[in-house]
Design a protein around this motif. Structure first.
Motif, mmCIF file in Angstrom:
data_model
loop_
_atom_site.group_PDB
_atom_site.id
_atom_site.type_symbol
_atom_site.label_atom_id
_atom_site.label_comp_id
_atom_site.label_asym_id
_atom_site.label_seq_id
_atom_site.Cartn_x
_atom_site.Cartn_y
_atom_site.Cartn_z
ATOM 1 N N THR A 88 0.824 -1.215 0.000
ATOM 2 C CA THR A 88 0.000 0.000 0.000
ATOM 3 C C THR A 88 0.855 1.261 0.000
ATOM 4 O OG1 THR A 88 -0.009 -0.131 2.405
ATOM 5 C CG2 THR A 88 -1.948 -1.021 1.271
ATOM 6 N N PHE A 141 4.580 3.682 -0.853
ATOM 7 C CA PHE A 141 5.139 4.434 -1.980
ATOM 8 C C PHE A 141 5.664 3.496 -3.086
ATOM 9 C CE2 PHE A 141 9.331 6.555 -3.201
ATOM 10 C CZ PHE A 141 8.782 7.306 -4.226
ATOM 11 N N ILE A 142 6.522 2.561 -2.723
ATOM 12 C CA ILE A 142 7.088 1.646 -3.727
ATOM 13 C C ILE A 142 6.007 0.677 -4.199
ATOM 14 C CG2 ILE A 142 8.822 -0.166 -4.137
ATOM 15 C CD1 ILE A 142 10.530 1.211 -1.923
ATOM 16 N N SER A 160 -1.834 -6.278 4.020
ATOM 17 C CA SER A 160 -1.815 -5.007 4.744
ATOM 18 C C SER A 160 -2.258 -5.225 6.184
ATOM 19 C CB SER A 160 -2.776 -4.043 4.028
ATOM 20 O OG SER A 160 -3.007 -2.898 4.811
ATOM 21 N N ARG A 161 -2.012 -4.197 7.040
ATOM 22 C CA ARG A 161 -2.547 -4.270 8.404
ATOM 23 C C ARG A 161 -4.035 -3.964 8.416
ATOM 24 N NH1 ARG A 161 1.609 -0.095 10.814
ATOM 25 N NH2 ARG A 161 1.150 0.724 8.747
ATOM 26 N N LYS A 162 -4.491 -3.276 7.326
ATOM 27 C CA LYS A 162 -5.903 -2.874 7.274
ATOM 28 C C LYS A 162 -6.629 -3.644 6.180
ATOM 29 C CE LYS A 162 -3.486 0.817 7.229
ATOM 30 N NZ LYS A 162 -2.862 1.958 6.620
ATOM 31 N N LEU A 191 7.390 -5.606 0.987
ATOM 32 C CA LEU A 191 7.789 -4.197 1.090
ATOM 33 C C LEU A 191 7.403 -3.618 2.452
ATOM 34 C CD1 LEU A 191 6.414 -3.022 -2.381
ATOM 35 C CD2 LEU A 191 8.826 -3.248 -1.765
ATOM 36 N N GLU A 217 8.053 -0.446 9.124
ATOM 37 C CA GLU A 217 7.833 0.834 9.817
ATOM 38 C C GLU A 217 8.898 1.845 9.345
ATOM 39 O OE1 GLU A 217 5.475 1.249 12.489
ATOM 40 O OE2 GLU A 217 6.077 3.357 12.305
ATOM 41 N N ARG A 265 9.696 -5.524 9.998
ATOM 42 C CA ARG A 265 10.367 -6.119 8.836
ATOM 43 C C ARG A 265 10.551 -7.626 9.002
ATOM 44 N NH1 ARG A 265 11.449 -0.956 9.104
ATOM 45 N NH2 ARG A 265 11.683 0.188 7.164
ATOM 46 N N ARG A 299 11.501 9.676 4.860
ATOM 47 C CA ARG A 299 11.345 8.353 4.266
ATOM 48 C C ARG A 299 12.689 7.674 4.443
ATOM 49 N NH1 ARG A 299 7.183 6.143 3.500
ATOM 50 N NH2 ARG A 299 6.460 8.240 3.182
ATOM 51 N N THR A 323 15.340 3.929 4.850
ATOM 52 C CA THR A 323 15.610 2.524 4.670
ATOM 53 C C THR A 323 16.755 2.143 5.598
ATOM 54 O OG1 THR A 323 16.353 0.914 3.101
ATOM 55 C CG2 THR A 323 17.014 3.160 2.672
ATOM 56 N N GLY A 366 18.556 1.787 -3.083
ATOM 57 C CA GLY A 366 19.046 3.100 -2.659
ATOM 58 C C GLY A 366 17.848 3.981 -2.311
ATOM 59 N N VAL A 416 14.816 6.116 -2.856
ATOM 60 C CA VAL A 416 13.902 6.007 -3.986
ATOM 61 C C VAL A 416 13.297 7.375 -4.311
ATOM 62 C CG1 VAL A 416 11.889 4.805 -4.891
ATOM 63 C CG2 VAL A 416 13.389 3.654 -3.254
HETATM 64 N N1 LIG Z 1 11.539 4.553 0.071
HETATM 65 C C1 LIG Z 1 12.857 4.334 0.035
HETATM 66 O O1 LIG Z 1 13.671 5.237 -0.274
HETATM 67 C C2 LIG Z 1 13.377 2.949 0.372
HETATM 68 C C3 LIG Z 1 14.685 2.645 0.041
HETATM 69 C C4 LIG Z 1 15.197 1.368 0.336
HETATM 70 C C5 LIG Z 1 14.397 0.421 0.949
HETATM 71 N N2 LIG Z 1 13.124 0.739 1.272
HETATM 72 C C6 LIG Z 1 12.320 -0.295 1.926
HETATM 73 O O2 LIG Z 1 11.282 -0.669 1.045
HETATM 74 C C7 LIG Z 1 10.115 -0.964 1.794
HETATM 75 C C8 LIG Z 1 8.955 -0.134 1.254
HETATM 76 O O3 LIG Z 1 9.287 1.240 1.294
HETATM 77 P P1 LIG Z 1 8.206 2.384 0.996
HETATM 78 O O4 LIG Z 1 8.974 3.632 0.754
HETATM 79 O O5 LIG Z 1 7.210 1.907 0.002
HETATM 80 O O6 LIG Z 1 7.552 2.464 2.447
HETATM 81 P P2 LIG Z 1 6.083 2.977 2.867
HETATM 82 O O7 LIG Z 1 5.525 3.889 1.852
HETATM 83 O O8 LIG Z 1 6.217 3.449 4.282
HETATM 84 O O9 LIG Z 1 5.233 1.626 2.815
HETATM 85 C C9 LIG Z 1 5.566 0.536 3.604
HETATM 86 C C10 LIG Z 1 4.303 -0.218 3.973
HETATM 87 O O10 LIG Z 1 4.644 -1.023 5.084
HETATM 88 C C11 LIG Z 1 3.508 -1.206 5.897
HETATM 89 N N3 LIG Z 1 3.900 -0.949 7.296
HETATM 90 C C12 LIG Z 1 4.304 0.213 7.872
HETATM 91 N N4 LIG Z 1 4.561 0.041 9.176
HETATM 92 C C13 LIG Z 1 4.295 -1.273 9.429
HETATM 93 C C14 LIG Z 1 4.341 -2.065 10.605
HETATM 94 N N5 LIG Z 1 4.704 -1.538 11.783
HETATM 95 N N6 LIG Z 1 4.004 -3.381 10.503
HETATM 96 C C15 LIG Z 1 3.624 -3.919 9.317
HETATM 97 N N7 LIG Z 1 3.546 -3.198 8.170
HETATM 98 C C16 LIG Z 1 3.887 -1.900 8.231
HETATM 99 C C17 LIG Z 1 2.455 -0.191 5.477
HETATM 100 O O11 LIG Z 1 1.369 -0.917 4.892
HETATM 101 P P3 LIG Z 1 -0.097 -1.022 5.620
HETATM 102 O O12 LIG Z 1 -0.339 0.305 6.273
HETATM 103 O O13 LIG Z 1 -1.008 -1.306 4.466
HETATM 104 O O14 LIG Z 1 0.001 -2.151 6.566
HETATM 105 C C18 LIG Z 1 3.158 0.664 4.426
HETATM 106 O O15 LIG Z 1 2.318 1.021 3.365
HETATM 107 C C19 LIG Z 1 10.448 -0.688 3.277
HETATM 108 O O16 LIG Z 1 10.797 -1.901 3.895
HETATM 109 C C20 LIG Z 1 11.665 0.219 3.212
HETATM 110 O O17 LIG Z 1 12.534 0.049 4.335
HETATM 111 C C21 LIG Z 1 12.588 1.978 0.992
#
Ligand SMILES: NC(=O)c1ccc[n+]([C@@H]2O[C@H](COP(=O)([O-])OP(=O)(O)OC[C@H]3O[C@@H](n4cnc5c(N)ncnc54)[C@H](OP(=O)(O)O)[C@@H]3O)[C@@H](O)[C@H]2O)c1
Length: 309
Positions: A9, A11-12, A31-33, A58, A61, A82, A121, A123, A173, A175
């Motif tokens: 749900t 960004f990625i 998802s949690r929801k 993906l 927190e 995670r 945001r 990682t 890296g 995003v």
């Molecule tokens: N954005 C970046 O620059 C970047 C770079 C490298 C790696 N990453 C990794 O890629 C993944 C996705 O990134 P993103 O930018 O798409 O993150 P995001 O927009 O925060 O989305 C991550 C999703 O994880 C779920 N989530 C959040 N907190 C949670 C919790 N406590 N327990 C279970 N689920 C939880 C949420 O889904 P629900 O609310 O639907 O449950 C949320 O939509 C993450 O693991 C992040 O560390 C991101």
């Protein structure tokens, strides 16, 4: 292909779901929801893996949330969100009567945030920050601080016994994309001409356009020869934080000279998390290129022009 995406749900996940649907795949989110096109983690735990051909995780927190103090409780949440989602999916794949063809986890090479706007945001970082080293997927890492240990545990939690399912880890890296991620929070100060390098600005800034990260994930799902670790960074990997700030200023037609001092970053995030912003790594996507992925946004300026358009 029917693809199940944990944490899809965000960004990625939004970019990935759009790309997969455009390529004719069916996407279900975990998802949690509850909601349409989704199952919850509880349903997954109770009923096992729904019928699917591939799984991606993906979920996680947001690590660099400056509204959360960097204490033991928050560290546990960062870790467990995670590890537990990854373990749950890996366990469900192992128990599935018809295992999926592919299982892809996204972890991180580096972290980034925008403290000026109090939101960010992030990682977790696998490779040790350095001003000189160059890292590819075979380089050692994952054992020097909280975040690198987190990536090691995270990737270990994803490992499946046997080889009935192809396993891929994409270490991403920072995003860059419209409507989310680090850049979503940087745009306002940069538009106002208040942007600039963080700390010395010399630290490397491994980045990728969200369209390319989604593209690498789709390639990993579809191409049966892809397995193991892929670095999810653009090939123009020698970008420093100062060059990034300058390029973003240029894309917006604004000056970007106001540095954000290290002391401020450390005061907002605490020393341990501040490292993710003040230090960086030069990362090359050697295996990603060798796996046949062709980048849509290999150059920073073109990537940023698309993001701010
Ligand atoms: N954005 C970046 O620059 C970047 C770079 C490298 C790696 N990453 C990794 O890629 C993944 C996705 O990134 P993103 O930018 O798409 O993150 P995001 O927009 O925060 O989305 C991550 C999703 O994880 C779920 N989530 C959040 N907190 C949670 C919790 N406590 N327990 C279970 N689920 C939880 C949420 O889904 P629900 O609310 O639907 O449950 C949320 O939509 C993450 O693991 C992040 O560390 C991101």
């Amino acid at each position: 292909m029917r693809v199940l995406v944990g944490g899809g749900t965000g960004f990625i996940g939004t970019a990935l779901s759009q790309l997969l649907r455009a390529r004719g795949h069916e996407v279900t989110l975990v998802s949690r929801k509850p909601g349409p096109g989704r199952i919850t983690w509880e349903e997954l735990a109770a009923s096992g893996l729904p019928r699917c051909d591939a799984v991606v995780n993906l979920a996680g927190e947001n690590i660099l949330n400056p509204l959360r103090r960097w204490n033991e409780t928050f560290q546990k949440e960062v870790l467990s969100s995670r590890l537990e989602t990854t373990q749950l999916l890996a366990g469900a794949i192992t128990k599935a009567p018809q295992p999926p063809q592919a299982w892809v986890l996204v972890t991180g090479v580096e972290g980034e945030a925008e403290p000026r706007t109090n939101t960010c945001r992030s990682t977790a970082a696998y490779y040790q920050p350095s001003l000189t080293a160059e890292y590819d997927e075979d380089s050692p890492g994952g054992n020097f601080d909280f975040f690198s240990n987190l990536v090691t545990k995270w990737e270990a939690a994803a490992r499946l016994p046997g080889d009935s399912t192809r396993q891929v880890v994409v270490r991403s890296g920072v995003v860059l994309g419209r409507g989310g991620g680090a850049i979503g929070h940087m745009l306002l100060p940069f538009r106002l001409g208040l942007g600039g390098p963080i700390g010395s600005g010399h630290q490397f800034f491994p980045w990728i356009h969200v369209g390319d990260l989604a593209g690498i994930l789709a390639h990993a799902l579809e191409a049966s020869h892809v397995q193991g670790v892929l670095n999810g960074v653009a090939p123009a990997s020698a970008t420093t934080n100062a060059e990034f700030a300058q390029a973003l200023g240029a894309a917006l037609g604004r000056p970007a000279f106001i540095p954000l001092p290290s002391a401020v970053v450390q005061a907002v995030f605490g020393r341990e998390r501040a490292v993710m912003l003040l230090e960086g790594q030069k990362v090359v996507p050697r295996r990603t290129l060798a796996a046949g992925y062709r980048y849509s946004f290999p150059e920073l300026r073109a990537a940023l022009r698309e993001v701010v358009a």
